[in-house]
Each structure stands twice: as structure tokens, then as C-alpha cells.
Design a protein around this motif. Structure first.
Motif, PDB file in Angstrom:
ATOM      1  N   PHE A 161      38.011  14.550  16.891  1.00 11.05           N
ATOM      2  CA  PHE A 161      38.227  13.508  17.902  1.00 11.05           C
ATOM      3  C   PHE A 161      36.923  12.848  18.328  1.00 11.05           C
ATOM      4  O   PHE A 161      35.822  13.354  18.087  1.00 11.05           O
ATOM      5  CB  PHE A 161      38.961  14.082  19.116  1.00 11.05           C
ATOM      6  N   THR A 162      37.092  11.700  18.953  1.00 13.73           N
ATOM      7  CA  THR A 162      35.973  10.949  19.496  1.00 13.73           C
ATOM      8  C   THR A 162      36.345  10.431  20.869  1.00 13.73           C
ATOM      9  O   THR A 162      37.533  10.346  21.209  1.00 13.73           O
ATOM     10  CB  THR A 162      35.593   9.779  18.565  1.00 13.73           C
ATOM     11  N   VAL A 163      35.346  10.103  21.663  1.00 12.96           N
ATOM     12  CA  VAL A 163      35.577   9.535  22.982  1.00 12.96           C
ATOM     13  C   VAL A 163      34.846   8.204  23.088  1.00 12.96           C
ATOM     14  O   VAL A 163      33.846   7.978  22.406  1.00 12.96           O
ATOM     15  CB  VAL A 163      35.122  10.483  24.114  1.00 12.96           C
ATOM     16  N   ASP A 164      35.357   7.345  23.945  1.00 16.80           N
ATOM     17  CA  ASP A 164      34.784   6.005  24.085  1.00 16.80           C
ATOM     18  C   ASP A 164      33.586   5.987  25.020  1.00 16.80           C
ATOM     19  O   ASP A 164      32.717   5.136  24.899  1.00 16.80           O
ATOM     20  CB  ASP A 164      35.866   5.043  24.593  1.00 16.80           C
ATOM     21  N   GLY A 183      23.633   8.038  24.968  1.00 12.75           N
ATOM     22  CA  GLY A 183      24.734   7.727  24.079  1.00 12.75           C
ATOM     23  C   GLY A 183      25.449   6.455  24.470  1.00 12.75           C
ATOM     24  O   GLY A 183      25.777   5.615  23.626  1.00 12.75           O
ATOM     25  N   THR A 184      25.670   6.283  25.767  1.00 15.45           N
ATOM     26  CA  THR A 184      26.333   5.076  26.256  1.00 15.45           C
ATOM     27  C   THR A 184      25.446   3.860  26.041  1.00 15.45           C
ATOM     28  O   THR A 184      25.904   2.797  25.605  1.00 15.45           O
ATOM     29  CB  THR A 184      26.681   5.226  27.747  1.00 15.45           C
ATOM     30  N   LEU A 185      24.169   4.012  26.320  1.00 17.50           N
ATOM     31  CA  LEU A 185      23.221   2.902  26.179  1.00 17.50           C
ATOM     32  C   LEU A 185      23.144   2.429  24.726  1.00 17.50           C
ATOM     33  O   LEU A 185      23.101   1.224  24.444  1.00 17.50           O
ATOM     34  CB  LEU A 185      21.836   3.337  26.668  1.00 17.50           C
ATOM     35  N   LEU A 186      23.116   3.360  23.781  1.00 18.49           N
ATOM     36  CA  LEU A 186      22.962   3.024  22.364  1.00 18.49           C
ATOM     37  C   LEU A 186      24.299   2.841  21.644  1.00 18.49           C
ATOM     38  O   LEU A 186      24.334   2.670  20.426  1.00 18.49           O
ATOM     39  CB  LEU A 186      22.158   4.121  21.661  1.00 18.49           C
ATOM     40  N   LYS A 187      25.397   2.883  22.419  1.00 14.34           N
ATOM     41  CA  LYS A 187      26.744   2.743  21.842  1.00 14.34           C
ATOM     42  C   LYS A 187      27.006   3.804  20.761  1.00 14.34           C
ATOM     43  O   LYS A 187      27.571   3.520  19.705  1.00 14.34           O
ATOM     44  CB  LYS A 187      26.953   1.336  21.285  1.00 14.34           C
ATOM     45  N   ILE A 188      26.563   5.022  21.039  1.00 18.46           N
ATOM     46  CA  ILE A 188      26.784   6.135  20.121  1.00 18.46           C
ATOM     47  C   ILE A 188      28.170   6.738  20.374  1.00 18.46           C
ATOM     48  O   ILE A 188      28.541   7.016  21.516  1.00 18.46           O
ATOM     49  CB  ILE A 188      25.703   7.217  20.293  1.00 18.46           C
ATOM     50  N   LYS A 189      28.926   6.910  19.300  1.00 15.55           N
ATOM     51  CA  LYS A 189      30.253   7.506  19.400  1.00 15.55           C
ATOM     52  C   LYS A 189      30.196   8.924  18.817  1.00 15.55           C
ATOM     53  O   LYS A 189      29.950   9.093  17.617  1.00 15.55           O
ATOM     54  CB  LYS A 189      31.281   6.683  18.627  1.00 15.55           C
ATOM     55  N   PRO A 190      30.404   9.921  19.638  1.00 15.94           N
ATOM     56  CA  PRO A 190      30.352  11.292  19.119  1.00 15.94           C
ATOM     57  C   PRO A 190      31.637  11.647  18.376  1.00 15.94           C
ATOM     58  O   PRO A 190      32.722  11.179  18.725  1.00 15.94           O
ATOM     59  CB  PRO A 190      30.233  12.130  20.396  1.00 15.94           C
ATOM     60  N   ILE A 191      31.517  12.449  17.352  1.00 21.74           N
ATOM     61  CA  ILE A 191      32.687  13.055  16.707  1.00 21.74           C
ATOM     62  C   ILE A 191      32.598  14.544  16.986  1.00 21.74           C
ATOM     63  O   ILE A 191      31.568  15.179  16.741  1.00 21.74           O
ATOM     64  CB  ILE A 191      32.724  12.784  15.191  1.00 21.74           C
ATOM     65  N   LEU A 192      33.678  15.094  17.514  1.00 19.67           N
ATOM     66  CA  LEU A 192      33.715  16.502  17.883  1.00 19.67           C
ATOM     67  C   LEU A 192      34.915  17.165  17.218  1.00 19.67           C
ATOM     68  O   LEU A 192      35.819  16.495  16.724  1.00 19.67           O
ATOM     69  CB  LEU A 192      33.813  16.669  19.402  1.00 19.67           C
ATOM     70  N   HIS A 193      34.912  18.479  17.216  1.00 16.87           N
ATOM     71  CA  HIS A 193      36.097  19.213  16.798  1.00 16.87           C
ATOM     72  C   HIS A 193      36.258  20.414  17.710  1.00 16.87           C
ATOM     73  O   HIS A 193      35.456  20.632  18.628  1.00 16.87           O
ATOM     74  CB  HIS A 193      36.029  19.596  15.323  1.00 16.87           C
ATOM     75  N   VAL A 194      37.321  21.166  17.482  1.00 17.62           N
ATOM     76  CA  VAL A 194      37.582  22.367  18.271  1.00 17.62           C
ATOM     77  C   VAL A 194      37.414  23.567  17.361  1.00 17.62           C
ATOM     78  O   VAL A 194      38.035  23.654  16.298  1.00 17.62           O
ATOM     79  CB  VAL A 194      38.989  22.339  18.886  1.00 17.62           C
ATOM     80  N   ASP A 195      36.551  24.481  17.759  1.00 17.74           N
ATOM     81  CA  ASP A 195      36.285  25.698  16.987  1.00 17.74           C
ATOM     82  C   ASP A 195      36.526  26.891  17.903  1.00 17.74           C
ATOM     83  O   ASP A 195      35.850  27.044  18.921  1.00 17.74           O
ATOM     84  CB  ASP A 195      34.844  25.688  16.470  1.00 17.74           C
ATOM     85  N   SER A 196      37.517  27.708  17.547  1.00 15.54           N
ATOM     86  CA  SER A 196      37.891  28.865  18.381  1.00 15.54           C
ATOM     87  C   SER A 196      38.168  28.444  19.818  1.00 15.54           C
ATOM     88  O   SER A 196      37.830  29.158  20.772  1.00 15.54           O
ATOM     89  CB  SER A 196      36.798  29.932  18.337  1.00 15.54           C
ATOM     90  N   GLY A 197      38.758  27.259  19.959  1.00 17.71           N
ATOM     91  CA  GLY A 197      39.154  26.772  21.276  1.00 17.71           C
ATOM     92  C   GLY A 197      38.098  25.999  22.022  1.00 17.71           C
ATOM     93  O   GLY A 197      38.383  25.391  23.052  1.00 17.71           O
ATOM     94  N   LYS A 198      36.868  25.971  21.519  1.00 19.85           N
ATOM     95  CA  LYS A 198      35.773  25.288  22.206  1.00 19.85           C
ATOM     96  C   LYS A 198      35.513  23.918  21.585  1.00 19.85           C
ATOM     97  O   LYS A 198      35.693  23.714  20.383  1.00 19.85           O
ATOM     98  CB  LYS A 198      34.491  26.117  22.116  1.00 19.85           C
ATOM     99  N   LEU A 199      35.036  22.977  22.423  1.00 17.76           N
ATOM    100  CA  LEU A 199      34.651  21.661  21.930  1.00 17.76           C
ATOM    101  C   LEU A 199      33.260  21.745  21.317  1.00 17.76           C
ATOM    102  O   LEU A 199      32.304  22.135  21.981  1.00 17.76           O
ATOM    103  CB  LEU A 199      34.644  20.635  23.069  1.00 17.76           C
ATOM    104  N   GLU A 203      28.896  15.276  14.820  1.00 14.00           N
ATOM    105  CA  GLU A 203      27.853  14.300  14.549  1.00 14.00           C
ATOM    106  C   GLU A 203      28.034  13.101  15.467  1.00 14.00           C
ATOM    107  O   GLU A 203      29.013  13.013  16.220  1.00 14.00           O
ATOM    108  CB  GLU A 203      27.883  13.851  13.093  1.00 14.00           C
ATOM    109  N   LYS A 204      27.093  12.171  15.403  1.00 15.64           N
ATOM    110  CA  LYS A 204      27.142  10.968  16.223  1.00 15.64           C
ATOM    111  C   LYS A 204      27.143   9.742  15.309  1.00 15.64           C
ATOM    112  O   LYS A 204      26.378   9.678  14.359  1.00 15.64           O
ATOM    113  CB  LYS A 204      25.941  10.901  17.167  1.00 15.64           C
ATOM    114  N   ILE A 205      28.009   8.800  15.631  1.00 14.95           N
ATOM    115  CA  ILE A 205      28.100   7.565  14.866  1.00 14.95           C
ATOM    116  C   ILE A 205      27.681   6.411  15.770  1.00 14.95           C
ATOM    117  O   ILE A 205      28.191   6.284  16.879  1.00 14.95           O
ATOM    118  CB  ILE A 205      29.538   7.321  14.361  1.00 14.95           C
ATOM    119  N   ARG A 206      26.779   5.581  15.286  1.00 13.76           N
ATOM    120  CA  ARG A 206      26.345   4.449  16.098  1.00 13.76           C
ATOM    121  C   ARG A 206      27.263   3.256  15.843  1.00 13.76           C
ATOM    122  O   ARG A 206      27.360   2.775  14.716  1.00 13.76           O
ATOM    123  CB  ARG A 206      24.905   4.074  15.781  1.00 13.76           C
ATOM    124  N   GLY A 207      27.926   2.819  16.894  1.00 14.57           N
ATOM    125  CA  GLY A 207      28.870   1.721  16.772  1.00 14.57           C
ATOM    126  C   GLY A 207      30.225   2.215  16.301  1.00 14.57           C
ATOM    127  O   GLY A 207      30.358   3.294  15.730  1.00 14.57           O
TER     128      GLY A 207
END
Length: 286
Positions: A161-164, A183-199, A203-207
């Protein structure tokens, strides 16, 4: 007597889905404008997203202990087997509360066939596990079979998942203030996953242009046997982007189906509007 499946509202299923599969739902609580609401019952997720866009900060709380006591006791007294599939214990204290009440009710009713399982899943990933287990329960599967299936599917349920806006994850303690600001300043969009229930950040995607491409690449890297899978997508009041992702998945993979639902008020209060999440069984699933 078939086993009854109980979930909480963090699975983000709809009333129609609960009814279709005979699933009972217990709501977590959303606190907004000095009022308590039952998630999935008397507050719409969009209400929370609109409030967050206006700068408000809704909060949430777990299922009350007494609620579990009442439900578990009722099932014990009518000798109805009950399996509660819980929202990830790493994201809520609801599982721990339920386990406490499970033991107390068992002490009072030694023959009670009541079990609590930590799915370590969230949103539609959690919902997909619940649907599969409920299908088997309706076919007459035993408690042992259901627990085994639930544990297996939950272990292999991939969450990408990702967040805006990283600000909401910062408020929930998931990222630092500096990371959220930069992250907000550079318009970085994080990609996360859930591992053993934790966020866990991947990686980070720019734009946002490359974002869906990378999410699909991760699906390709981590998934397997898509023709036999129902894929889940949930979104934080961004149906258009969810549909775009679904269309691209259907073009690329011969999936059984794609379920799209809005992220519910409880999870949405922490992830924020614009969240996009993808759920599928990963490559270690066979």
C-alpha cells in the motif's frame, strides 16, 4: 452446528458481504467532533476523510472488553462454536482484549467452543481471509480445519500500500516528523507492506506517475497462482485510482475477481485520504 465466524470492522467488508457469507461483525470505535461512532455502522468512511481534509484529527479505540464478554458468553450458553478472526495485534489492542475474554468465558463455561485468532492482517486483506474461512464454515468445516485455513491464508496475505500524505502516518507514530515533512515537500510516495502484522516501508517513489507501475511490479515479484485468486483493493476515498489499478491487474493477470472497497473509518483515520492498498496471496502460498 456450523462454526460461526466473527470479525471486527477493520476488515472493511460491506454489510452485503457480511450477510452473504453469514459473518458477524463487531465494530471498533471512531471519535470525531466529541462524539463516539461505531465503525461500519453509524459513520461513513467519507465523513472521516472529509474531516481530515479539513484539518481535523479523528481518533479510534478498540472494541470494549465488555462487548466481547457479552458476545462470547451468548455463544457459550447456546453451545454455538465461534471463531473470532481479529484485526492485527500489531495495529490494535483488540486481539489482546478478546483473548482475555476468551479465557474468562472458558473458565465460566468449560465446554465453550470459542477461539480467537490473530490474523495479523488489515483492511480487505483481512476481509479476504474472513470470506474464505466463512465459506468453509458454511460448508461444515470443523473448528480445527478453519483455524488451520485461517492461519495459512493470513500468513500468506500480502499487503502492498501507499499513502497520499505522510503526515497521517506520522501522527500514528509510523514515520518521523522529519520524514513526513521531507516526503511531503518532495512529493515522495512511500510503498509499505505488512510483515507479521507490522507496517514496514519497502521503498519511496518520487511522484505518482511511477507508483502504480511499481505496485504492479511488486505484485509480479511476490504473487503466484493469480488465476485462482480473488484480489483485493482498498482506497481512501480515491475510487478512480483504485479502478485504474484493478483494470491494469485484469489486463495483466487472469484473476478470478477483483474486490474494491473503501478503507473504513478506523484504518482511514490513521492512513488518511488517498490511501491505496493491494492484497493478494504471496509467492510462498501453494
Amino acid at each position: 452446528m456450523n462454526v460461526k465466524i466473527l470479525v471486527d470492522s477493520a476488515c472493511d467488508l460491506t454489510e452485503e458481504q457480511y450477510n452473504a457469507y453469514g459473518i458477524e461483525m463487531i465494530p471498533l470505535t471512531v471519535h470525531h467532533d466529541d462524539t463516539e461512532y461505531k465503525d461500519g455502522i453509524d459513520i461513513a468512511p467519507k465523513t472521516i476523510y472529509d474531516a481530515m481534509r479539513e484539518g481535523k484529527s479523528p481518533t479510534t479505540s478498540q472494541v470494549p472488553l465488555q462487548t466481547f464478554k457479552t458476545i462470547f458468553t451468548a455463544y457459550a450458553e447456546k453451545k454455538q462454536p465461534l471463531l473470532y478472526l481479529a484485526f492485527s495485534s500489531e495495529l490494535s489492542g483488540t486481539y489482546q482484549t478478546a483473548k482475555m475474554m476468551e479465557q474468562q468465558v472458558r473458565d465460566e463455561h468449560p465446554d465453550a467452543d470459542i477461539h480467537v485468532l490473530d490474523t495479523k492482517c488489515a483492511s480487505i486483506g483481512y476481509g479476504l481471509v474472513a470470506i474464505r474461512v466463512a465459506q468453509l464454515a458454511n460448508e461444515g468445516a470443523s473448528m480445527e480445519e478453519l483455524i488451520k485455513m485461517a492461519s495459512y491464508h493470513a500468513t500468506h496475505m500480502e499487503h502492498i500500500f501507499t499513502v497520499d500524505d505522510l503526515t497521517y502516518l506520522y501522527r500514528g507514530g509510523r514515520v518521523s516528523r522529519t520524514a513526513a515533512f521531507v516526503g511531503t515537500l518532495l512529493k515522495i510516495k512511500p510503498i509499505l507492506h505488512v510483515d507479521s502484522g507490522k507496517l514496514i516501508p519497502i521503498e519511496k517513489i518520487r511522484g505518482s506517475k511511477r507508483l502504480l507501475d511499481r505496485i504492479l511490479e511488486l505484485m509480479d515479484e511476490r504473487g503466484v497462482d493469480f488465476e485462482n485468486q480473488v484480489i483485493g483493493i482498498s482506497h481512501g476515498d480515491d475510487l478512480e485510482r483504485a479502478k485504474q489499478l484493478a483494470a491494469r491487474i485484469k489486463e495483466k493477470y487472469p484473476v478470478k475477481d477483483v474486490i474494491i472497497e473503501m478503507v473504513g473509518a478506523v484504518i482511514g483515520a490513521h492512513s488518511g485520504p488517498g490511501t491505496l492498498a493491494l492484497f493478494f496471496l504471496n509467492s510462498s502460498y501453494k
